[in-house]
Scaffold this motif. Structure first.
Motif, mmCIF file in Angstrom:
data_model
loop_
_atom_site.group_PDB
_atom_site.id
_atom_site.type_symbol
_atom_site.label_atom_id
_atom_site.label_comp_id
_atom_site.label_asym_id
_atom_site.label_seq_id
_atom_site.Cartn_x
_atom_site.Cartn_y
_atom_site.Cartn_z
ATOM 1 N N ARG A 381 22.575 19.901 23.208
ATOM 2 C CA ARG A 381 21.732 21.064 23.007
ATOM 3 C C ARG A 381 20.594 20.755 22.035
ATOM 4 N NH1 ARG A 381 26.341 25.234 21.338
ATOM 5 N NH2 ARG A 381 26.793 23.427 20.029
ATOM 6 N N CYS A 382 19.523 21.539 22.146
ATOM 7 C CA CYS A 382 18.370 21.354 21.261
ATOM 8 C C CYS A 382 18.672 21.960 19.891
ATOM 9 C CB CYS A 382 17.125 21.992 21.879
ATOM 10 S SG CYS A 382 17.264 23.779 22.097
ATOM 11 N N HIS A 383 17.725 21.760 18.963
ATOM 12 C CA HIS A 383 17.903 22.274 17.609
ATOM 13 C C HIS A 383 18.018 23.795 17.593
ATOM 14 C CE1 HIS A 383 17.547 18.588 15.325
ATOM 15 N NE2 HIS A 383 16.483 18.233 16.024
ATOM 16 N N LEU A 384 17.216 24.477 18.376
ATOM 17 C CA LEU A 384 17.249 25.931 18.389
ATOM 18 C C LEU A 384 18.585 26.456 18.898
ATOM 19 C CD1 LEU A 384 15.773 28.582 17.963
ATOM 20 C CD2 LEU A 384 14.842 28.375 20.277
ATOM 21 N N CYS A 385 19.117 25.856 19.949
ATOM 22 C CA CYS A 385 20.414 26.298 20.470
ATOM 23 C C CYS A 385 21.543 26.008 19.473
ATOM 24 C CB CYS A 385 20.693 25.617 21.805
ATOM 25 S SG CYS A 385 19.550 26.092 23.125
ATOM 26 N N CYS A 386 21.476 24.871 18.807
ATOM 27 C CA CYS A 386 22.480 24.561 17.772
ATOM 28 C C CYS A 386 22.410 25.555 16.626
ATOM 29 C CB CYS A 386 22.279 23.143 17.266
ATOM 30 S SG CYS A 386 22.604 21.855 18.484
ATOM 31 N N LYS A 387 21.194 25.946 16.280
ATOM 32 C CA LYS A 387 21.006 26.921 15.203
ATOM 33 C C LYS A 387 21.585 28.275 15.594
ATOM 34 C CE LYS A 387 17.262 29.200 12.701
ATOM 35 N NZ LYS A 387 17.415 30.479 13.395
ATOM 36 N N LEU A 388 21.319 28.710 16.821
ATOM 37 C CA LEU A 388 21.865 29.986 17.283
ATOM 38 C C LEU A 388 23.387 29.954 17.361
ATOM 39 C CD1 LEU A 388 19.331 30.893 20.117
ATOM 40 C CD2 LEU A 388 19.487 31.897 17.841
ATOM 41 N N ASP A 389 23.937 28.846 17.787
ATOM 42 C CA ASP A 389 25.393 28.714 17.860
ATOM 43 C C ASP A 389 26.009 28.738 16.462
ATOM 44 O OD1 ASP A 389 27.868 27.962 19.517
ATOM 45 O OD2 ASP A 389 27.808 26.394 17.974
ATOM 46 N N ASN A 390 25.352 28.130 15.513
ATOM 47 C CA ASN A 390 25.868 28.138 14.141
ATOM 48 C C ASN A 390 25.836 29.549 13.547
ATOM 49 O OD1 ASN A 390 26.677 26.865 11.556
ATOM 50 N ND2 ASN A 390 24.625 27.457 10.912
ATOM 51 N N GLU A 391 24.761 30.303 13.827
ATOM 52 C CA GLU A 391 24.668 31.665 13.317
ATOM 53 C C GLU A 391 25.697 32.585 13.968
ATOM 54 O OE1 GLU A 391 20.701 32.864 13.974
ATOM 55 O OE2 GLU A 391 19.822 31.540 12.450
ATOM 56 N N ALA A 392 26.062 32.288 15.209
ATOM 57 C CA ALA A 392 26.996 33.157 15.922
ATOM 58 C C ALA A 392 28.455 32.795 15.677
ATOM 59 C CB ALA A 392 26.705 33.108 17.431
ATOM 60 N N ARG A 393 28.759 31.523 15.418
ATOM 61 C CA ARG A 393 30.157 31.093 15.340
ATOM 62 C C ARG A 393 30.540 30.595 13.946
ATOM 63 N NH1 ARG A 393 32.260 30.060 20.599
ATOM 64 N NH2 ARG A 393 30.701 30.279 22.249
ATOM 65 N N ARG A 394 30.103 29.413 13.609
ATOM 66 C CA ARG A 394 30.584 28.777 12.383
ATOM 67 C C ARG A 394 29.918 29.332 11.129
ATOM 68 N NH1 ARG A 394 29.401 22.687 13.682
ATOM 69 N NH2 ARG A 394 27.479 23.716 14.395
ATOM 70 N N ARG A 395 28.586 29.557 11.208
ATOM 71 C CA ARG A 395 27.810 30.092 10.087
ATOM 72 C C ARG A 395 27.937 29.204 8.855
ATOM 73 N NH1 ARG A 395 29.717 36.384 10.953
ATOM 74 N NH2 ARG A 395 28.565 36.719 12.905
ATOM 75 N N GLU A 396 27.698 27.934 9.023
ATOM 76 C CA GLU A 396 27.738 26.976 7.927
ATOM 77 C C GLU A 396 26.358 26.855 7.290
ATOM 78 O OE1 GLU A 396 29.154 23.326 9.447
ATOM 79 O OE2 GLU A 396 31.186 24.036 9.821
ATOM 80 N N SER A 397 26.363 26.476 6.000
ATOM 81 C CA SER A 397 25.120 26.244 5.264
ATOM 82 C C SER A 397 25.009 24.748 4.973
ATOM 83 C CB SER A 397 25.119 27.037 3.951
ATOM 84 O OG SER A 397 23.967 26.744 3.204
#
Length: 529
Positions: A381-397
């Motif tokens: 996946r691209c950076h944008l999709c990885c970012k959206l997945d992180n905000e929706a699931r793991r929410r890591e900083s």
């Protein structure tokens, strides 16, 4: 007979009283009548008692004092003659004795100096430790305050990552509390309420994100145009920086000033009209469909301004003029300097060589838009999709890992020994090392605060690499880099554990062809050292 004896005895006591009143130093002071048991009760004789009176007042060297009468009672030691020390049988004024006395006094003076020096060093050490403790406490408070400020007023992507991470921590705590305290229908109702509250918070974060994106977009545009308008720079032989403007940089600077003026609000109508005429003259030099549209919009706004239309009704038209003029600036034909900074090359054929398909958003994007982990064999996946997945699931900083990577690259650049591997390692690689190999804690003290952890060289004589590193706190890293012999400083078991971590890191990074080609270079450096 008894009367005569009484008279005689009273006369004796009268003589005694008179003798006590005599001045000092007059010989016999008392003639006392005493009874002699050997001669019988009827025989008496005189006894002479000599009284010595002091001619000076004794100093008060300790004792007691009656508060009522004021009489002082001295200690026994203050009223007796001090004892003389026995003779040692040695001459006290010979050469050998004087040398011994001098050595004794010198050694006492030298020992006193040593003690005073140790006390001063101890004082300075304690003061330094207290100062360092205050500094560390202040740094930690500043970091926490900065993190709290970033959560309250998020502006960048990392700020929103912190906000989403805090939201996830809160959700997990609330879920654990509900599961621990409630059950049955009450638990389900509480979880539904928690889900609704989480949804509201996500929507609030989204609104803040839209406002921040709008501000950041304008800042990004100005930064882009300012970068195009920078003069040419190069370093001379004497180390001085020489700057030179070309016709293209001057053109870019002129367009930057026009765009900054046209994007401003609340300017007088006369200045706005003059600015629109300037833009009209600038774009009319190049005839194309875009410039014709800009000219038409400018003429429309000038006509509406002459009719005294309210500014709130002209807001949409002005935004459209600003957007089209920015599009005009980004065309290399009209602004040659922009060709070096645009991400999309002017020639579309160059895109076909390095374009990949994102299976998540189903878009064709350049390779720079895809994160490539070390263990990946295909493009994901691209950076944008990885970012959206992180905000929706793991929410890591990932802010802490980025800071560690920046500190590592800065420290390696200071060595000036042509270090390359550190600039090939990406943030996701460093995160994998810290989490899976080093366990997110210091190798010495097991400190788990990532804000206080840094990565440094294990052997400072060799280039940094994932197989030549150690994770320590800042103070431990400073002490580690001062060591000259690691074998003597650390125990064999500790060194064995560090080597085992290096082997695991080497096995992980061997999957990257570029990193694998650097293994032999590191081995050569190790053999040379």
């Amino acid at each position: 007979m008894q009367a005569d004896e009484g008279c005689k005895l009273s006369a004796s006591w009268e003589q005694e009283g008179a003798a006590l009143q005599e001045p000092p130093g007059e010989g016999l002071g008392l003639h006392e009548v005493m009874e002699d048991g050997n001669q019988g009760s009827d025989s008496f004789h005189d006894v002479a008692v000599k009284i010595e009176r002091p001619t000076f007042r004794k100093p008060f060297l300790g004792g007691f004092k009656n508060r009522v009468t004021g009489v002082e009672f001295h200690n026994a030691g203050s009223q007796t003659v001090p004892k003389k020390r026995p003779e040692k049988g040695t001459t006290l004024f010979c050469r050998e004795t004087q040398v011994i006395v001098l050595q004794k006094n010198f050694r006492r003076w030298y020992a006193r100096k040593i003690v005073e020096n140790l006390k001063e060093k101890k004082r300075l050490r304690l003061a330094w430790e207290a100062q360092e403790e205050l500094r560390k406490k202040k740094e930690k408070e500043d970091k926490l305050r900065m993190e709290q400020e970033r959560k309250l007023n998020p502006k960048t992507k990392e700020d929103f990552d912190l906000l989403y991470h805090a939201l996830e921590c809160w959700r997990q705590e609330e879920t654990e509390r509900i599961n621990r305290t409630l059950s049955g229908a009450e638990r389900k109702a509480a979880l539904c309420g928690l889900l609704e509250e989480e949804t509201e918070l996500i929507a609030s974060i989204g609104r803040h994100k839209l406002n921040a994106d709008k501000d950041n977009q304008q800042k990004a545009v100005l930064h882009f145009l300012d970068k195009c308008a920078q003069p040419k720079r190069w370093k001379a032989f004497d180390g001085k920086i020489t700057e030179m403007d070309t016709q293209y940089t001057l053109r870019a600077r002129e367009l930057l000033e026009i765009y900054r003026s046209v994007s401003m609000n609340d300017i007088p109508n006369d200045e706005r009209r003059d600015l629109l005429l300037l833009i009209r003259g600038t774009v009319k030099e190049h005839e194309c469909k875009l410039t014709e549209e800009i000219v038409q919009l400018i003429d429309r706004e000038v006509d509406l301004m002459s009719r005294e239309v309210k500014e709130c009704n002209l807001e949409g038209l002005r935004k459209r003029i600003c957007t089209l003029f920015l599009q005009f600036i980004k065309i290399p034909k009209f602004n040659p300097e922009v060709a070096k900074i645009l991400k999309v090359p002017p020639d579309p054929l160059k895109l076909y060589k390095n374009v990949h398909f994102c299976r998540s958003c189903e878009n064709y994007l350049p390779a720079t838009e895809f994160p490539i982990p070390a263990n990946s064999r295909t493009i994901g996946r691209c950076h944008l999709c990885c970012k959206l997945d992180n905000e929706a699931r793991r929410r890591e900083s990932f802010l802490k890992y980025r800071l560690i990577l920046e500190n590592l690259r800065k420290s390696e650049a200071d060595y000036q020994d042509d270090a390359r591997i550190v600039f090939l390692v990406q943030q996701q690689h460093l995160q994998y090392m810290i989490e899976n190999i080093w366990g997110c804690q210091s190798a010495l003290s097991a400190c788990s605060d990532l804000y206080d952890l840094v990565m440094v060289r294990w052997d400072k004589q060799q280039e940094w690499s994932p197989w030549n590193t150690i994770l320590l706190t800042k103070d431990e890293a400073d002490a580690h880099l001062k060591l000259h012999n690691l074998q003597e400083a650390y125990e064999a078991s500790f060194i064995h554990g560090i080597k085992h971590k290096h082997i695991r890191a080497k096995k992980y990074f061997a999957q990257i062809p570029v990193m694998a080609s650097l293994f032999h270079r590191s081995d050569k450096q190790a053999n040379a050292s």
